[in-house]
Scaffold this motif. Structure first.
Motif, PDB file in Angstrom:
ATOM      1  N   THR A  21       0.847  -1.192   0.000  1.00 29.56           N
ATOM      2  CA  THR A  21       0.000   0.000   0.000  1.00 29.56           C
ATOM      3  C   THR A  21       0.882   1.241   0.000  1.00 29.56           C
ATOM      4  OG1 THR A  21      -0.027   0.134   2.410  1.00 29.56           O
ATOM      5  CG2 THR A  21      -1.779  -1.189   1.355  1.00 29.56           C
ATOM      6  N   SER A  50      -5.964  -0.848  -6.467  1.00 30.97           N
ATOM      7  CA  SER A  50      -6.793  -1.924  -5.925  1.00 30.97           C
ATOM      8  C   SER A  50      -8.224  -1.715  -6.420  1.00 30.97           C
ATOM      9  CB  SER A  50      -6.754  -1.893  -4.396  1.00 30.97           C
ATOM     10  OG  SER A  50      -7.414  -0.730  -3.920  1.00 30.97           O
ATOM     11  N   HIS A  54      -7.163   2.278  -4.402  1.00 35.83           N
ATOM     12  CA  HIS A  54      -5.952   2.627  -3.654  1.00 35.83           C
ATOM     13  C   HIS A  54      -4.700   2.228  -4.430  1.00 35.83           C
ATOM     14  CE1 HIS A  54      -8.321   3.636  -0.127  1.00 35.83           C
ATOM     15  NE2 HIS A  54      -9.019   2.542  -0.366  1.00 35.83           N
ATOM     16  N   ARG A  56      -1.152   0.697  -5.213  1.00 31.43           N
ATOM     17  CA  ARG A  56      -0.410  -0.477  -4.757  1.00 31.43           C
ATOM     18  C   ARG A  56       0.920  -0.514  -5.504  1.00 31.43           C
ATOM     19  NH1 ARG A  56      -2.716  -3.376  -0.578  1.00 31.43           N
ATOM     20  NH2 ARG A  56      -1.664  -5.169  -1.437  1.00 31.43           N
TER      21      ARG A  56
END
Length: 114
Positions: A21, A50, A54, A56
């Motif tokens: 992350t 993601s 989000h 990655r």
């Protein structure tokens, strides 16, 4: 920079697998999420997203980001650091191709030397 691997490996073996992350990546690099976003804005790395949107990051991208941080820590502007890394990558690829071409046996139909 695009992912490099083209062969099938497990996520644990794949340097291009987006395992980290943004928060974890920033923590591992000792930097901020804003620094990682800036690298994306300068097109040095493009994290995958993601399902929730989000960012990655892969291990390969983290190595590139670490190189950028090294240059920035030495006083290089982030824009310049990104360009340097892109040029280094292009040079490395050109050198790899040249070496590959040097290793090929001469084509017997090549008459350029005649």
């Amino acid at each position: 920079m695009p992912p490099r691997s083209t062969h099938s490996v497990t996520p644990l073996e794949d340097d291009d697998y987006p395992a980290y992350t943004m928060g974890r990546a920033a923590e591992m690099l000792g930097t901020t999420p804003a620094f990682l976003r800036a690298l994306g804005e300068h097109r040095l790395i493009t994290p995958l997203r993601s399902e929730g949107g989000h960012r990655r990051y892969s291990r390969y991208q983290l190595r590139i980001a670490a190189r950028a941080r090294e240059l920035v820590d030495q006083g290089t502007a982030i824009e310049s650091a990104c360009r340097i890394i892109i040029l280094e990558d292009q040079l490395q690829e050109a050198q790899r191709i040249n070496e590959e071409l040097r290793r090929r046996p001469a084509d017997v139909t090549d008459t350029a030397d005649a």
